[in-house]
Design a protein around this motif. Sequence first.
Motif, PDB file in Angstrom:
ATOM      1  N   ALA A  13     -12.718  -6.973  -2.646  1.00 18.25           N
ATOM      2  CA  ALA A  13     -11.938  -8.177  -2.971  1.00 18.25           C
ATOM      3  C   ALA A  13     -10.567  -7.809  -3.518  1.00 18.25           C
ATOM      4  CB  ALA A  13     -12.690  -9.041  -3.979  1.00 18.25           C
ATOM      5  N   GLY A  14     -10.479  -6.681  -4.190  1.00 19.37           N
ATOM      6  CA  GLY A  14      -9.226  -6.251  -4.780  1.00 19.37           C
ATOM      7  C   GLY A  14      -8.344  -5.434  -3.865  1.00 19.37           C
ATOM      8  N   LEU A  15      -8.856  -5.057  -2.694  1.00 22.48           N
ATOM      9  CA  LEU A  15      -8.128  -4.142  -1.814  1.00 22.48           C
ATOM     10  C   LEU A  15      -6.703  -4.580  -1.470  1.00 22.48           C
ATOM     11  CD1 LEU A  15      -8.066  -1.527  -0.200  1.00 22.48           C
ATOM     12  CD2 LEU A  15      -9.173  -2.753   1.689  1.00 22.48           C
ATOM     13  N   PRO A  16      -6.464  -5.835  -1.097  1.00 27.05           N
ATOM     14  CA  PRO A  16      -5.075  -6.198  -0.756  1.00 27.05           C
ATOM     15  C   PRO A  16      -4.104  -5.989  -1.926  1.00 27.05           C
ATOM     16  CG  PRO A  16      -6.595  -7.857   0.063  1.00 27.05           C
ATOM     17  CD  PRO A  16      -7.389  -6.942  -0.823  1.00 27.05           C
ATOM     18  N   CYS A 108      -6.258  -3.995 -15.669  1.00 25.09           N
ATOM     19  CA  CYS A 108      -7.151  -4.628 -14.694  1.00 25.09           C
ATOM     20  C   CYS A 108      -6.507  -5.903 -14.160  1.00 25.09           C
ATOM     21  CB  CYS A 108      -8.492  -4.972 -15.334  1.00 25.09           C
ATOM     22  SG  CYS A 108      -9.355  -3.552 -16.052  1.00 25.09           S
ATOM     23  N   PHE A 109      -6.689  -6.130 -12.872  1.00 26.13           N
ATOM     24  CA  PHE A 109      -6.104  -7.301 -12.233  1.00 26.13           C
ATOM     25  C   PHE A 109      -7.126  -7.996 -11.346  1.00 26.13           C
ATOM     26  CE2 PHE A 109      -2.610  -4.382 -13.027  1.00 26.13           C
ATOM     27  CZ  PHE A 109      -1.717  -5.216 -13.687  1.00 26.13           C
ATOM     28  N   GLY A 110      -6.968  -9.303 -11.240  1.00 21.20           N
ATOM     29  CA  GLY A 110      -7.791 -10.101 -10.344  1.00 21.20           C
ATOM     30  C   GLY A 110      -7.000 -10.471  -9.113  1.00 21.20           C
ATOM     31  N   ALA A 111      -7.415  -9.971  -7.967  1.00 26.66           N
ATOM     32  CA  ALA A 111      -6.700 -10.253  -6.721  1.00 26.66           C
ATOM     33  C   ALA A 111      -6.774 -11.725  -6.339  1.00 26.66           C
ATOM     34  CB  ALA A 111      -7.256  -9.388  -5.596  1.00 26.66           C
ATOM     35  N   PRO A 116       0.745 -10.797  -6.296  1.00 20.98           N
ATOM     36  CA  PRO A 116       1.297  -9.440  -6.319  1.00 20.98           C
ATOM     37  C   PRO A 116       2.536  -9.272  -7.202  1.00 20.98           C
ATOM     38  CG  PRO A 116       0.896 -10.156  -4.061  1.00 20.98           C
ATOM     39  CD  PRO A 116       0.628 -11.325  -4.951  1.00 20.98           C
ATOM     40  N   GLU A 117       3.459 -10.203  -7.173  1.00 20.77           N
ATOM     41  CA  GLU A 117       4.681 -10.055  -7.968  1.00 20.77           C
ATOM     42  C   GLU A 117       4.375 -10.066  -9.463  1.00 20.77           C
ATOM     43  OE1 GLU A 117       7.703  -9.102  -7.002  1.00 20.77           O
ATOM     44  OE2 GLU A 117       6.755  -8.921  -5.035  1.00 20.77           O
ATOM     45  N   LEU A 118       3.530 -10.985  -9.888  1.00 21.71           N
ATOM     46  CA  LEU A 118       3.146 -11.045 -11.292  1.00 21.71           C
ATOM     47  C   LEU A 118       2.387  -9.787 -11.693  1.00 21.71           C
ATOM     48  CD1 LEU A 118       3.040 -12.494 -13.970  1.00 21.71           C
ATOM     49  CD2 LEU A 118       1.084 -13.785 -13.135  1.00 21.71           C
TER      50      LEU A 118
END
Length: 147
Positions: A13-16, A108-111, A116-118
């Motif tokens: 889910a995070g790949l992009p 850590c980020f949630g896709a 992406p910019e944020l």
Amino acid sequence: MTQLPIAIGGDHAGLPLKSVLQQVLAEAGYRLIDVGTNSAESVDYPDFAHKVARAVETGEARFGVLVCGTGIGVQIAANRHAGIRAAVLHSTTEARLTRAHNDANIACFGARTTGPELALDALRAFLATEFEGGRHARRLAKLAPNG
């Protein structure tokens, strides 16, 4: 750059978002340890969170970056490791404060929750901010086992 590399990983889910962050970090000259995944096939996020956390925990990497659908799962898994302070980031303010006050070492980020910019802005702030120490060091000591 002479600094220790950044370990980066995430699930399908995070790949992009992971790919975007990875490309920008590489273009900025950071050395990266890519622990995967690099496929859209379904995988289990804890596997990648543990790999990134171990790299930071052992000193192989200075910082880690983890991405899953919400960022929450990888944060929980990474924080099970000694000395790891992983935080889900949604803004540059959170990124600066978690480094300055909490000496966080994994972003850590949630896709599915952060564009992406944020995410790039927050990651840049995270990497550029130093830990302030002082009263914050005293508080961090209380997070250690038996603290």
